[in-house]
Structures are given as structure tokens and as C-alpha cells.
Design an enzyme around this catalytic site. Structure first.
Site, PDB file in Angstrom:
ATOM      1  N   GLU A  26       6.659   1.363 -16.528  1.00  7.41           N
ATOM      2  CA  GLU A  26       7.582   1.359 -15.388  1.00  7.41           C
ATOM      3  C   GLU A  26       7.885  -0.062 -14.930  1.00  7.41           C
ATOM      4  O   GLU A  26       8.997  -0.372 -14.512  1.00  7.41           O
ATOM      5  CB  GLU A  26       7.050   2.218 -14.232  1.00  7.41           C
ATOM      6  CG  GLU A  26       5.667   1.884 -13.706  1.00  7.41           C
ATOM      7  CD  GLU A  26       4.533   2.532 -14.509  1.00  7.41           C
ATOM      8  OE1 GLU A  26       4.461   2.301 -15.733  1.00  7.41           O
ATOM      9  OE2 GLU A  26       3.696   3.222 -13.894  1.00  7.41           O
ATOM     10  N   CYS A  64       0.234   3.597 -11.537  1.00  7.17           N
ATOM     11  CA  CYS A  64      -0.953   3.019 -10.930  1.00  7.17           C
ATOM     12  C   CYS A  64      -0.536   2.383  -9.598  1.00  7.17           C
ATOM     13  O   CYS A  64       0.650   2.320  -9.281  1.00  7.17           O
ATOM     14  CB  CYS A  64      -1.568   1.989 -11.870  1.00  7.17           C
ATOM     15  SG  CYS A  64      -0.610   0.468 -12.030  1.00  7.17           S
ATOM     16  N   TYR A 117      -2.318  10.190 -13.778  1.00  9.13           N
ATOM     17  CA  TYR A 117      -3.192   9.041 -14.018  1.00  9.13           C
ATOM     18  C   TYR A 117      -4.498   9.292 -13.276  1.00  9.13           C
ATOM     19  O   TYR A 117      -4.506   9.948 -12.234  1.00  9.13           O
ATOM     20  CB  TYR A 117      -2.479   7.787 -13.502  1.00  9.13           C
ATOM     21  CG  TYR A 117      -3.184   6.467 -13.695  1.00  9.13           C
ATOM     22  CD1 TYR A 117      -3.541   6.021 -14.959  1.00  9.13           C
ATOM     23  CD2 TYR A 117      -3.462   5.658 -12.609  1.00  9.13           C
ATOM     24  CE1 TYR A 117      -4.164   4.801 -15.125  1.00  9.13           C
ATOM     25  CE2 TYR A 117      -4.089   4.429 -12.762  1.00  9.13           C
ATOM     26  CZ  TYR A 117      -4.445   4.012 -14.027  1.00  9.13           C
ATOM     27  OH  TYR A 117      -5.062   2.808 -14.189  1.00  9.13           O
TER      28      TYR A 117
HETATM   29 ZN    ZN Z   1       1.019   0.473 -13.628  1.00 10.08          ZN
END
Ligand code: ZN
Length: 140
Positions: free
Chosen positions: A67, A93, A114
Site C-alpha cells: 500500500e 500495518c 494482519y
Molecule cells: Zn504496512
């Protein structure tokens, strides 16, 4: 379920396959007004050796997440991610969630979760629309 969401996620999976990282392969697409304005997969910066992990199998700190690569690619284009949808094969994240917010992305659609959900909570708290479409839903 939106058929376009499904189709874009499938494309994001194809993008993930382009990553030369071994531990994790992640794909990202940024879509605005039903046009793909950017794409990315996790990898080292341009000019670096195409290897994401050290001898111990640990990911190098300088590897850019999918991303982040997709958002950064827009920096050298005339397009803006404002109001766009981000398609990800893996939820972001913490570090990337900041970039997503600052880029003005308003919607996030992803497949896998995640291990650390701080990124997703952060985006949810900042009114980004979030949708998860699981792997098996995608195959239907
Ligand atoms: Zn990341």
C-alpha cells in the site's frame, strides 16, 4: 457483495504474486471512479537488490509495503487518492494506516487480516469505510 470489489481484490491477488518477497506477498490497488489509478506490491526500493529477507529469513526494514508503494507511486503522477478505494490482500500495518489516512483514501477493502489490527482500528476510528471479503467468499 459488490462484483467490482471482488474483481479488484482478485487483481490485487495477482499483484501480490508479482512480489519477490518470500515471507509475505501483498498486493494493492487504488481505484477511483472505477479506474485503477495506482498499484503496488511489497518490495525493496527501486535500484535495490530484489531480495526482501536477510539470511535469517527476517524481512529487511527498508522493504516497502504494497500500500505504501501504491500511495507513493501517486506522488509522481497527476492523480490523487482523495476519495479513492484501496484494495489490499492483507490488512494494513500501523505505519501504512497513517499513509492511507493522509492520502485521503476513504474506503478500504481487504482479504486477509494482519496479525496486528491496530492499523484497521486506527482507520475505523477516522471514519474510513472498511470491508473484509474473505478468501472463500472471493472464490464463490
Ligand atoms: Zn504496512
Amino acid at each position: 457483495m459488490n462484483k467490482f470489489d471482488k474483481a479488484y481484490l482478485k487483481m490485487a491477488l495477482e499483484w501480490a504474486n508479482l512480489s519477490y518477497c518470500k515471507r509475505k506477498q501483498v498486493g494493492a490497488l487504488i481505484v477511483k471512479d472505477r479506474m485503477i489509478i495506482s498499484d503496488g506490491y511489497n518490495g525493496t526500493p527501486s535500484g535495490f537488490e530484489n531480495c526482501c529477507e536477510d539470511e535469517g529469513g527476517k524481512t529487511h526494514w527498508y522493504v516497502l509495503h504494497a500500500e505504501a508503494n501504491a500511495i507513493l507511486k501517486l506522488a509522481s503522477s497527476t492523480q490523487s487518492a482523495k476519495g479513492a478505494t484501496l484494495y489490499l490482500t492483507l490488512s494494513p500495518c500501523k505505519e501504512c494506516s497513517k499513509l492511507i489516512l493522509q492520502a485521503g483514501i476513504s474506503r478500504l477493502v481487504y482479504i486477509n487480516e494482519y496479525s496486528d489490527d491496530d492499523g484497521i482500528s486506527f482507520l475505523r476510528n477516522h471514519n474510513i469505510e472498511i470491508e473484509q471479503i474473505s478468501d472463500c467468499e472471493l472464490k464463490k
